[in-house]
Design a protein around this motif. Structure first.
Motif, PDB file in Angstrom:
ATOM      1  N   TYR A   1       0.812  -1.216   0.000  1.00 29.46           N
ATOM      2  CA  TYR A   1       0.000   0.000   0.000  1.00 29.46           C
ATOM      3  C   TYR A   1       0.849   1.270   0.000  1.00 29.46           C
ATOM      4  O   TYR A   1       0.508   2.254  -0.666  1.00 29.46           O
ATOM      5  N   ALA A   2       1.950   1.274   0.737  1.00 29.32           N
ATOM      6  CA  ALA A   2       2.805   2.461   0.758  1.00 29.32           C
ATOM      7  C   ALA A   2       3.433   2.689  -0.613  1.00 29.32           C
ATOM      8  O   ALA A   2       3.540   3.833  -1.078  1.00 29.32           O
ATOM      9  N   GLU A   3       3.864   1.618  -1.282  1.00 27.10           N
ATOM     10  CA  GLU A   3       4.406   1.756  -2.633  1.00 27.10           C
ATOM     11  C   GLU A   3       3.339   2.283  -3.583  1.00 27.10           C
ATOM     12  O   GLU A   3       3.604   3.172  -4.410  1.00 27.10           O
ATOM     13  N   ALA A   4       2.126   1.758  -3.475  1.00 25.02           N
ATOM     14  CA  ALA A   4       1.030   2.208  -4.341  1.00 25.02           C
ATOM     15  C   ALA A   4       0.701   3.678  -4.116  1.00 25.02           C
ATOM     16  O   ALA A   4       0.298   4.390  -5.044  1.00 25.02           O
ATOM     17  N   ALA A   5       0.891   4.149  -2.880  1.00 22.63           N
ATOM     18  CA  ALA A   5       0.585   5.541  -2.564  1.00 22.63           C
ATOM     19  C   ALA A   5       1.545   6.526  -3.217  1.00 22.63           C
ATOM     20  O   ALA A   5       1.258   7.721  -3.283  1.00 22.63           O
ATOM     21  N   THR A   6       2.683   6.043  -3.718  1.00 22.74           N
ATOM     22  CA  THR A   6       3.628   6.949  -4.394  1.00 22.74           C
ATOM     23  C   THR A   6       3.192   7.290  -5.807  1.00 22.74           C
ATOM     24  O   THR A   6       3.759   8.195  -6.426  1.00 22.74           O
ATOM     25  N   LEU A   7       2.195   6.587  -6.322  1.00 24.82           N
ATOM     26  CA  LEU A   7       1.872   6.694  -7.740  1.00 24.82           C
ATOM     27  C   LEU A   7       1.046   7.918  -8.150  1.00 24.82           C
ATOM     28  O   LEU A   7       1.280   8.479  -9.223  1.00 24.82           O
ATOM     29  N   PRO A   8       0.045   8.373  -7.373  1.00 29.70           N
ATOM     30  CA  PRO A   8      -0.886   9.380  -7.894  1.00 29.70           C
ATOM     31  C   PRO A   8      -0.277  10.703  -8.333  1.00 29.70           C
ATOM     32  O   PRO A   8      -0.777  11.323  -9.275  1.00 29.70           O
ATOM     33  N   SER A   9       0.775  11.179  -7.678  1.00 34.79           N
ATOM     34  CA  SER A   9       1.377  12.457  -8.060  1.00 34.79           C
ATOM     35  C   SER A   9       2.688  12.266  -8.806  1.00 34.79           C
ATOM     36  O   SER A   9       2.784  12.519 -10.002  1.00 34.79           O
ATOM     37  N   ALA A  10       3.717  11.795  -8.100  1.00 35.22           N
ATOM     38  CA  ALA A  10       5.037  11.663  -8.710  1.00 35.22           C
ATOM     39  C   ALA A  10       5.032  10.675  -9.864  1.00 35.22           C
ATOM     40  O   ALA A  10       5.582  10.949 -10.937  1.00 35.22           O
ATOM     41  N   GLY A  11       4.414   9.523  -9.661  1.00 34.27           N
ATOM     42  CA  GLY A  11       4.412   8.514 -10.708  1.00 34.27           C
ATOM     43  C   GLY A  11       3.682   8.966 -11.956  1.00 34.27           C
ATOM     44  O   GLY A  11       4.213   8.897 -13.070  1.00 34.27           O
ATOM     45  N   VAL A  12       2.463   9.441 -11.787  1.00 36.35           N
ATOM     46  CA  VAL A  12       1.637   9.834 -12.936  1.00 36.35           C
ATOM     47  C   VAL A  12       2.271  11.005 -13.686  1.00 36.35           C
ATOM     48  O   VAL A  12       2.292  11.022 -14.928  1.00 36.35           O
ATOM     49  N   THR A  13       2.790  11.990 -12.965  1.00 32.83           N
ATOM     50  CA  THR A  13       3.393  13.148 -13.630  1.00 32.83           C
ATOM     51  C   THR A  13       4.641  12.742 -14.413  1.00 32.83           C
ATOM     52  O   THR A  13       4.864  13.200 -15.541  1.00 32.83           O
ATOM     53  N   ALA A  14       5.464  11.877 -13.824  1.00 34.46           N
ATOM     54  CA  ALA A  14       6.665  11.411 -14.522  1.00 34.46           C
ATOM     55  C   ALA A  14       6.297  10.597 -15.760  1.00 34.46           C
ATOM     56  O   ALA A  14       6.927  10.734 -16.820  1.00 34.46           O
ATOM     57  N   TRP A  15       5.287   9.758 -15.649  1.00 30.42           N
ATOM     58  CA  TRP A  15       4.845   8.961 -16.801  1.00 30.42           C
ATOM     59  C   TRP A  15       4.362   9.865 -17.934  1.00 30.42           C
ATOM     60  O   TRP A  15       4.695   9.667 -19.098  1.00 30.42           O
ATOM     61  N   ARG A  16       3.603  10.879 -17.569  1.00 30.55           N
ATOM     62  CA  ARG A  16       3.112  11.808 -18.589  1.00 30.55           C
ATOM     63  C   ARG A  16       4.276  12.535 -19.258  1.00 30.55           C
ATOM     64  O   ARG A  16       4.289  12.706 -20.484  1.00 30.55           O
ATOM     65  N   ALA A  17       5.273  12.955 -18.457  1.00 34.14           N
ATOM     66  CA  ALA A  17       6.411  13.692 -19.006  1.00 34.14           C
ATOM     67  C   ALA A  17       7.226  12.833 -19.960  1.00 34.14           C
ATOM     68  O   ALA A  17       7.619  13.282 -21.046  1.00 34.14           O
ATOM     69  N   VAL A  18       7.488  11.592 -19.589  1.00 35.11           N
ATOM     70  CA  VAL A  18       8.380  10.736 -20.370  1.00 35.11           C
ATOM     71  C   VAL A  18       7.651  10.025 -21.499  1.00 35.11           C
ATOM     72  O   VAL A  18       8.150   9.966 -22.628  1.00 35.11           O
ATOM     73  N   VAL A  19       6.473   9.496 -21.210  1.00 35.16           N
ATOM     74  CA  VAL A  19       5.793   8.615 -22.167  1.00 35.16           C
ATOM     75  C   VAL A  19       4.681   9.327 -22.930  1.00 35.16           C
ATOM     76  O   VAL A  19       4.667   9.343 -24.160  1.00 35.16           O
ATOM     77  N   GLU A  20       3.741   9.919 -22.200  1.00 39.63           N
ATOM     78  CA  GLU A  20       2.561  10.468 -22.866  1.00 39.63           C
ATOM     79  C   GLU A  20       2.869  11.733 -23.655  1.00 39.63           C
ATOM     80  O   GLU A  20       2.518  11.842 -24.827  1.00 39.63           O
ATOM     81  N   GLU A  21       3.523  12.701 -23.018  1.00 40.63           N
ATOM     82  CA  GLU A  21       3.879  13.944 -23.706  1.00 40.63           C
ATOM     83  C   GLU A  21       5.239  13.818 -24.401  1.00 40.63           C
ATOM     84  O   GLU A  21       5.430  14.312 -25.508  1.00 40.63           O
ATOM     85  N   GLY A  22       6.191  13.164 -23.739  1.00 45.56           N
ATOM     86  CA  GLY A  22       7.526  13.021 -24.307  1.00 45.56           C
ATOM     87  C   GLY A  22       7.588  12.065 -25.484  1.00 45.56           C
ATOM     88  O   GLY A  22       8.497  12.149 -26.304  1.00 45.56           O
ATOM     89  N   ARG A  23       6.633  11.125 -25.558  1.00 46.81           N
ATOM     90  CA  ARG A  23       6.585  10.147 -26.655  1.00 46.81           C
ATOM     91  C   ARG A  23       7.952   9.479 -26.846  1.00 46.81           C
ATOM     92  O   ARG A  23       8.490   9.409 -27.954  1.00 46.81           O
ATOM     93  N   LEU A  24       8.488   8.989 -25.740  1.00 47.66           N
ATOM     94  CA  LEU A  24       9.820   8.393 -25.750  1.00 47.66           C
ATOM     95  C   LEU A  24       9.931   7.246 -26.740  1.00 47.66           C
ATOM     96  O   LEU A  24       9.054   6.380 -26.825  1.00 47.66           O
ATOM     97  N   VAL A  25      11.017   7.246 -27.487  1.00 49.95           N
ATOM     98  CA  VAL A  25      11.349   6.175 -28.423  1.00 49.95           C
ATOM     99  C   VAL A  25      12.630   5.511 -27.925  1.00 49.95           C
ATOM    100  O   VAL A  25      13.569   6.206 -27.515  1.00 49.95           O
ATOM    101  N   PRO A  26      12.701   4.178 -27.928  1.00 42.71           N
ATOM    102  CA  PRO A  26      13.932   3.520 -27.483  1.00 42.71           C
ATOM    103  C   PRO A  26      15.161   4.073 -28.201  1.00 42.71           C
ATOM    104  O   PRO A  26      15.129   4.315 -29.412  1.00 42.71           O
ATOM    105  N   GLY A  27      16.207   4.288 -27.436  1.00 45.56           N
ATOM    106  CA  GLY A  27      17.430   4.841 -28.000  1.00 45.56           C
ATOM    107  C   GLY A  27      17.561   6.336 -27.847  1.00 45.56           C
ATOM    108  O   GLY A  27      18.656   6.889 -28.057  1.00 45.56           O
ATOM    109  N   GLN A  28      16.480   7.017 -27.482  1.00 44.77           N
ATOM    110  CA  GLN A  28      16.567   8.451 -27.242  1.00 44.77           C
ATOM    111  C   GLN A  28      17.256   8.716 -25.904  1.00 44.77           C
ATOM    112  O   GLN A  28      17.502   7.792 -25.122  1.00 44.77           O
ATOM    113  N   SER A  29      17.549   9.986 -25.649  1.00 49.24           N
ATOM    114  CA  SER A  29      18.240  10.373 -24.418  1.00 49.24           C
ATOM    115  C   SER A  29      17.328  11.224 -23.542  1.00 49.24           C
ATOM    116  O   SER A  29      16.541  12.042 -24.044  1.00 49.24           O
TER     117      SER A  29
END
Length: 333
Positions: free
Chosen positions: A133-161
């Motif tokens: 439960y404590a690990e799951a509690a880290t997800l709503p802010s830091a996890g979701v925002t980082a995912w959006r930055a790297v994957v959703e908005e960043g559209r990361l492609v393997p091999g990029q920096s």
């Protein structure tokens, strides 16, 4: 039930007893078992938060627990389900709008720093089965925002920096997601000890920004022109260097504002044709996509220290000290 409240900014948290709430139609009662603290919580406690905060608010936006009761008409959940609350209860999918982001937990709405809380049926997500439960509690802010930055908005492609700044929760999530996506990750910190930990988490290269204050130019030189993506959490104190570190046509996500001091030359945005994007959390749909990736990969959030529920003041002091790597969490027995 036990519950903390903030009578007014600067007054300090107050622990009290309240009646356990009853779920109404379309609502779910959750027994909260894990919580995570964020820089935003410190801003609210001290009265520096730029958005409205309701009087006597129950603080914290990030919590996870188990469903213990259902209101009439609830179909999505069953008693015993493991869930986390969404930061913006009204942002279910699509781009953010003023209407979808008007209300936030621990701000305009009571947050999660209580033993029980009621949520709308569609303001919850199922949490990855392998996380406590404590690990799951880290997800709503830091996890979701980082995912959006790297994957959703960043559209990361393997091999990029990707360049991540520091060792806080959002930055360690960004590092983990970028490494998971096949990126060449460069991470900065002012501590060589922390840099060693960031390399263990997947950073291919690290840079001490205390001994290299012009780290933006150093990253550009190191990569032969700059990185594809920068996840900036520092705000005014770092954005200028982040733009220097990005390649021509690169992407800079402004995912936090820890400092307001400093200046950035907007000419860099024009000359380097940068995409500069501010991020404040994301939708429930994005949260669910991130959780699927976490579950399939077996990724575990980085937790620095765990405190008991009643030790929230100590947890916030530890967060404010800046000595942590990853997230600072609370958990119940």
């Amino acid at each position: 039930m036990k519950s903390f409240s903030l009578p007014r900014p600067g007054a300090g948290l107050v622990l009290g007893e309240r009646d356990t709430p009853e779920p109404g139609p379309g609502e779910v009662l959750v027994r909260l078992r894990g919580w995570a603290v964020n820089a935003r919580d410190l801003m609210i406690l001290k009265g520096f938060y730029p958005k409205p905060v309701k009087p006597d608010v129950v603080p914290l936006s990030d919590g996870a627990g188990e469903v213990v009761a259902l209101g009439d008409g609830v179909r999505a959940w069953s008693v015993g389900d493991r869930v986390a609350a969404t930061y913006f209860p009204d942002w279910l999918s699509g781009p953010g709008t003023p209407e979808k982001t008007a209300d936030d937990l621990g701000g305009t709405l009571d947050g999660v720093l209580a033993e029980y809380a009621v949520f709308a049926e569609d303001a919850l997500v199922a949490v990855p089965a392998h996380l406590d439960y404590a690990e799951a509690a880290t997800l709503p802010s830091a996890g979701v925002t980082a995912w959006r930055a790297v994957v959703e908005e960043g559209r990361l492609v393997p091999g990029q920096s990707v360049l991540t700044l520091g060792s806080g929760g959002l930055s360690t999530f960004a590092l983990q997601f970028a490494a998971l996506g096949g990126a060449h990750v460069i991470s900065t910190s002012s501590s060589d000890e922390k840099l060693a930990k960031l390399r263990e988490l997947g950073a291919a290269e690290t840079l001490n920004h205390a001994s290299t204050p012009e780290w933006g130019a150093a990253v550009a030189e190191l990569t032969g022109g700059g990185v594809d993506h920068v996840v900036d959490v520092g705000g005014g104190g770092t954005i200028g260097q982040s733009m220097l570190a990005a390649r021509y046509g690169g992407h800079v996500s402004v995912a936090g504002v820890l400092t307001h001091e400093g200046a950035a030359d907007p000419v860099l945005v024009l000359v380097k044709q940068l995409t500069l994007r501010g991020l404040t959390n994301a939708s429930r749909e994005t949260f669910q996509a991130m959780n699927r990736a976490i579950e399939r990969s077996g990724l575990r959030p980085v937790i620095d220290r765990r405190f008991a529920f009643e030790e929230v003041a100590d947890a916030l002091k530890h967060l404010e000290s800046g000595t942590h790597i990853g997230k600072v969490v609370l958990e119940s027995a």
